[in-house]
Design a protein around this motif. Structure first.
Motif, PDB file in Angstrom:
ATOM      1  N   THR A  15       0.831  -1.203   0.000  1.00  0.00           N
ATOM      2  CA  THR A  15       0.000   0.000   0.000  1.00  0.00           C
ATOM      3  C   THR A  15       0.865   1.252   0.000  1.00  0.00           C
ATOM      4  N   VAL A  16       0.484   2.241  -0.823  1.00  0.00           N
ATOM      5  CA  VAL A  16       1.180   3.522  -0.827  1.00  0.00           C
ATOM      6  C   VAL A  16       0.138   4.616  -0.646  1.00  0.00           C
ATOM      7  N   TYR A  17       0.348   5.442   0.342  1.00  0.00           N
ATOM      8  CA  TYR A  17      -0.592   6.521   0.601  1.00  0.00           C
ATOM      9  C   TYR A  17      -0.123   7.811  -0.032  1.00  0.00           C
ATOM     10  N   GLN A  18      -0.988   8.814   0.002  1.00  0.00           N
ATOM     11  CA  GLN A  18      -0.710  10.104  -0.624  1.00  0.00           C
ATOM     12  C   GLN A  18       0.564  10.738  -0.083  1.00  0.00           C
ATOM     13  N   GLU A  19       0.670  10.766   1.232  1.00  0.00           N
ATOM     14  CA  GLU A  19       1.859  11.351   1.816  1.00  0.00           C
ATOM     15  C   GLU A  19       2.950  10.288   1.792  1.00  0.00           C
ATOM     16  N   ILE A  20       4.103  10.677   1.315  1.00  0.00           N
ATOM     17  CA  ILE A  20       5.198   9.721   1.270  1.00  0.00           C
ATOM     18  C   ILE A  20       5.699   9.519   2.696  1.00  0.00           C
ATOM     19  N   THR A  21       5.746   8.270   3.115  1.00  0.00           N
ATOM     20  CA  THR A  21       6.094   8.019   4.507  1.00  0.00           C
ATOM     21  C   THR A  21       7.487   7.419   4.625  1.00  0.00           C
ATOM     22  N   LEU A  22       8.383   7.837   3.749  1.00  0.00           N
ATOM     23  CA  LEU A  22       9.746   7.318   3.799  1.00  0.00           C
ATOM     24  C   LEU A  22      10.633   8.288   4.593  1.00  0.00           C
ATOM     25  N   CYS A  23      11.915   7.929   4.718  1.00  0.00           N
ATOM     26  CA  CYS A  23      12.841   8.772   5.474  1.00  0.00           C
ATOM     27  C   CYS A  23      13.767   9.510   4.523  1.00  0.00           C
ATOM     28  N   PRO A  24      13.640  10.821   4.446  1.00  0.00           N
ATOM     29  CA  PRO A  24      14.402  11.605   3.472  1.00  0.00           C
ATOM     30  C   PRO A  24      15.914  11.499   3.636  1.00  0.00           C
ATOM     31  N   ALA A  59      18.139   2.777  -1.215  1.00  0.00           N
ATOM     32  CA  ALA A  59      18.113   1.350  -0.876  1.00  0.00           C
ATOM     33  C   ALA A  59      17.651   1.132   0.562  1.00  0.00           C
ATOM     34  N   GLU A  60      18.156   1.976   1.455  1.00  0.00           N
ATOM     35  CA  GLU A  60      17.747   1.844   2.855  1.00  0.00           C
ATOM     36  C   GLU A  60      16.237   2.013   2.984  1.00  0.00           C
ATOM     37  N   ASN A  61      15.718   2.999   2.264  1.00  0.00           N
ATOM     38  CA  ASN A  61      14.279   3.214   2.308  1.00  0.00           C
ATOM     39  C   ASN A  61      13.500   2.021   1.763  1.00  0.00           C
ATOM     40  N   MET A  62      14.107   1.316   0.813  1.00  0.00           N
ATOM     41  CA  MET A  62      13.387   0.191   0.217  1.00  0.00           C
ATOM     42  C   MET A  62      13.345  -1.021   1.140  1.00  0.00           C
ATOM     43  N   PHE A  63      14.373  -1.180   1.956  1.00  0.00           N
ATOM     44  CA  PHE A  63      14.445  -2.443   2.706  1.00  0.00           C
ATOM     45  C   PHE A  63      14.390  -2.339   4.217  1.00  0.00           C
ATOM     46  N   ILE A  64      14.818  -1.195   4.728  1.00  0.00           N
ATOM     47  CA  ILE A  64      14.931  -1.131   6.180  1.00  0.00           C
ATOM     48  C   ILE A  64      13.585  -1.193   6.882  1.00  0.00           C
ATOM     49  N   GLY A  65      13.565  -1.891   7.988  1.00  0.00           N
ATOM     50  CA  GLY A  65      12.351  -1.956   8.794  1.00  0.00           C
ATOM     51  C   GLY A  65      11.324  -2.932   8.269  1.00  0.00           C
ATOM     52  N   ARG A  66      11.714  -3.723   7.286  1.00  0.00           N
ATOM     53  CA  ARG A  66      10.760  -4.700   6.771  1.00  0.00           C
ATOM     54  C   ARG A  66      10.862  -5.970   7.593  1.00  0.00           C
ATOM     55  N   SER A  67       9.701  -6.506   7.951  1.00  0.00           N
ATOM     56  CA  SER A  67       9.715  -7.632   8.886  1.00  0.00           C
ATOM     57  C   SER A  67      10.418  -8.858   8.301  1.00  0.00           C
ATOM     58  N   HIS A  68      10.297  -9.023   6.965  1.00  0.00           N
ATOM     59  CA  HIS A  68      10.974 -10.184   6.384  1.00  0.00           C
ATOM     60  C   HIS A  68      12.035  -9.719   5.400  1.00  0.00           C
ATOM     61  N   VAL A  86       9.848  10.348  -8.170  1.00  0.00           N
ATOM     62  CA  VAL A  86      10.750   9.217  -7.968  1.00  0.00           C
ATOM     63  C   VAL A  86      10.601   8.685  -6.540  1.00  0.00           C
ATOM     64  N   GLN A  87      10.453   9.591  -5.590  1.00  0.00           N
ATOM     65  CA  GLN A  87      10.220   9.142  -4.208  1.00  0.00           C
ATOM     66  C   GLN A  87       8.945   8.306  -4.130  1.00  0.00           C
ATOM     67  N   GLN A  88       7.934   8.775  -4.840  1.00  0.00           N
ATOM     68  CA  GLN A  88       6.665   8.039  -4.870  1.00  0.00           C
ATOM     69  C   GLN A  88       6.886   6.635  -5.454  1.00  0.00           C
ATOM     70  N   ILE A  98       6.579   2.831  -3.931  1.00  0.00           N
ATOM     71  CA  ILE A  98       5.903   1.713  -4.588  1.00  0.00           C
ATOM     72  C   ILE A  98       6.831   0.504  -4.653  1.00  0.00           C
ATOM     73  N   ALA A  99       8.104   0.765  -5.012  1.00  0.00           N
ATOM     74  CA  ALA A  99       9.065  -0.331  -5.083  1.00  0.00           C
ATOM     75  C   ALA A  99       9.137  -1.040  -3.731  1.00  0.00           C
ATOM     76  N   ARG A 100       9.129  -0.265  -2.676  1.00  0.00           N
ATOM     77  CA  ARG A 100       9.149  -0.850  -1.338  1.00  0.00           C
ATOM     78  C   ARG A 100       7.890  -1.682  -1.117  1.00  0.00           C
ATOM     79  N   ALA A 101       6.769  -1.145  -1.566  1.00  0.00           N
ATOM     80  CA  ALA A 101       5.498  -1.834  -1.340  1.00  0.00           C
ATOM     81  C   ALA A 101       5.350  -3.080  -2.198  1.00  0.00           C
ATOM     82  N   VAL A 102       5.845  -3.026  -3.432  1.00  0.00           N
ATOM     83  CA  VAL A 102       5.562  -4.158  -4.320  1.00  0.00           C
ATOM     84  C   VAL A 102       6.352  -5.405  -3.976  1.00  0.00           C
ATOM     85  N   ASP A 103       7.562  -5.210  -3.424  1.00  0.00           N
ATOM     86  CA  ASP A 103       8.284  -6.391  -2.998  1.00  0.00           C
ATOM     87  C   ASP A 103       8.553  -7.286  -4.213  1.00  0.00           C
ATOM     88  N   MET A 104       9.111  -8.418  -4.026  1.00  0.00           N
ATOM     89  CA  MET A 104       9.375  -9.322  -5.141  1.00  0.00           C
ATOM     90  C   MET A 104       8.120 -10.056  -5.577  1.00  0.00           C
TER      91      MET A 104
END
Ligand code: ADP
Ligand code: MG
Length: 503
Positions: free
Chosen positions: A85-94, A99-108, A145-147, A151-157
């Motif tokens: 899921t991706v919401y309107q407000e980008i909830t990543l860490c600027p 890469a860190e934004n894509m993977f960090i904090g993911r449970s698996h 691109v941040q958006q 999405i890349a973070r959300a879509v996963d493999m």
């Protein structure tokens, strides 16, 4: 051939104290489809999403994923089952890298080592066509691109479902196209995408099917190609349709042409429009039509001197005047609501009240501030007149919905009591109900004698509202249409045929 249903929701209900946000709603998502979830503000779209993803627990109903009943308790559970899921407000860490934004904090999280993480990120970015490097700081990427990285973070493999809740609100046209390319790529891979947006034209550009909600109830599910836009609007609005179809231009089609309210000859500006003539009569609504980049905004900015003027002769009600700055224009009775509400319009940190009185205060001079009492009276008057939904006049404008922010900016200009008001895309990115309200307001203001320029990317909206359309292409005026000539296809024809013959 119908493709397989991935997600099915049946008889879903969800109440909050005092409101039934979802009332026995059904929803189906197929493999490899882009499914637009539509409805006015408060229709229940976000609640439906949150019920799927385990943010809210449903009160009743059944959800199945690949035929298996599911009942996620947390968003992580949903993510682990391939629902991103991706919401309107980008909830990543600027401050972190891409890469860190894509993977960090993911449970698996599939990675432990930095290098491995960057390699994996590079692969994913590449395969999705996202123009970013894994090691660059997120803050250095454009919003779009941040958006996409979100999405890349959300879509996963092995993402199966991607949910986008108003991802395009803060993107420009180019950025939207990049996002769409990414969405189409995911669709090709069989991902089912739920897409929420206020932009009807985007729905028609990208979606395969549309589900409409109204007041927490399902209105229906439709194939996008077989649902005309006007019908979609009517389904979203319900009984308000009457208003929109009977929305009629008041006032005469042919105006007294002796002394225009505003008349400009040979207007030009540093923004590079070709010198043009333009005049508007009392009580007239005109529009500037043309594709994006055709010079619509640059023309009205030249009228208001929002860009530095480089030539031209201006008359107000026949009298020669100098308009070299916006303040001159305001003092001559011209108001201008800019296209970019976020950039040029609202002052985010100020209250609704202070945003409303701003233009009048500028005209009066900042050294003579209105008393708080007077400001409050002005603000309350327009909050009432324009039906602005805000808890109080003191509320920061940034906490209002887009449509209500836009009404505040409108109030700001109406308060200056202009004779000629220019509205550049006043209805862009706001909910359909508020759009109709603004169109009606424009017609009522014209009926009361104000002259208005109303610009919209949605030509049908201008056709409903304007008595005359000036058609632009490549930064010059290529035609003018009025009255009964006004149809969308005529405008298109003028755009297609118009153009420079003298080069
Ligand atoms: P949409 O996303 O279509 O604009 P929502 O799903 O956000 O609509 O809201 C549907 C209704 O539920 C609205 O009346 C809203 O005020 C209400 N609502 C949504 N979330 C909550 C909540 N957490 N608490 C109370 N009411 C809520
Ligand atoms: Mg919502």
């Amino acid at each position: 051939m119908l493709s397989e249903t991935i997600l099915e929701m049946k008889d879903i209900s969800k109440s909050f104290p005092g409101v039934k946000a979802l009332d026995s709603v059904d929803f189906k998502l197929r493999k490899g489809e882009i499914h637009a979830l539509m409805g006015e503000n408060g229709a229940g779209k976000s609640t439906l999403i949150k019920v799927i993803t385990g943010v809210y627990e449903k009160d009743a109903g059944l959800i199945t994923l690949y035929g298996e009943p599911i009942n996620f308790k947390t968003p992580e559970e949903a993510q682990n089952k391939g629902i991103g899921t991706v919401y309107q407000e980008i909830t990543l860490c600027p401050n972190l890298t891409v890469a860190e934004n894509m993977f960090i904090g993911r449970s698996h999280s599939p990675v432990i080592k930095w290098r491995q993480m960057n390699e994996k990120a590079a692969q994913l970015l590449d395969s999705l066509g996202i123009p970013a490097s894994p090691i660059q700081e997120l803050a250095s990427c454009s919003l779009a691109v941040q958006q996409m990285i979100a999405i890349a973070r959300a879509v996963d493999m092995d993402c199966k479902i991607l949910i986008l809740d108003e991802p395009t609100s803060s993107l420009d046209e180019d950025e939207v196209q990049k996002l769409f390319t990414l969405m189409r790529e995911l669709k090709e891979r069989g991902v089912g995408i739920i897409f929420i947006t206020h932009f009807l034209e985007q729905v028609y550009e990208i979606s395969d099917r549309i589900t409409v909600l109204r007041n927490g109830k399902l209105v229906g599910e439709y194939e996008t190609i077989s649902l005309p836009q006007i019908e979609l609007i009517s389904k979203m609005l319900g009984n308000v349709l009457e208003d929109i179809t009977t929305l009629k231009k008041h006032g005469p089609i042919v105006f007294d042409t002796s002394t225009p309210v505003f008349e400009g000859k040979g207007l030009s500006s540093t923004a590079g429009v070709r010198p043009f003539d333009f005049a508007i009569q009392k009580g007239e609504v005109n529009g500037f039509a043309g594709l994006l980049g055709s010079g619509r905004s640059e023309s009205v900015r030249a009228i208001f001197a929002a860009d530095k003027t480089t030539g031209g002769e201006v008359r107000m009600k026949g009298k020669r005047v100098k308009i070299k700055t916006p303040l001159h224009a305001m003092k001559q009775g011209i108001g201008y609501l800019p296209e970019d509400r976020k950039g040029d319009g609202i002052i985010e940190d100020l209250s609704v009240r202070d945003n409303i009185i701003l233009a009048l205060q500028v005209m009066k001079g900042f050294f003579k501030p209105f008393s708080k009492n007077q400001a409050q009276i002005f603000a309350d008057e327009y909050i009432g007149k324009l039906n602005i939904k805000t808890p109080t006049a003191n509320t920061p404008i940034k906490s209002l919905s887009g449509g209500n922010q836009q009404k505040v900016i409108l109030a700001r200009w109406l308060l200056t009591n202009p004779e000629y008001l220019i509205l550049d895309e006043p209805t862009r990115g706001i909910d359909v109900g508020t759009k109709v309200e603004i169109q009606k307001l424009v017609l009522n203001l014209a009926a009361s004698g104000m002259s208005l320029t109303f610009i919209s990317s949605e030509i049908d909206e201008m056709i409903r509202t304007c008595t005359r359309l000036i058609v632009m292409k490549d930064r010059e005026i290529v035609g003018e249409l009025r009255g009964s000539e006004l149809t969308e296809s005529d405008v298109m024809t003028v755009i297609a045929q118009g153009g420079r013959t003298h080069e």
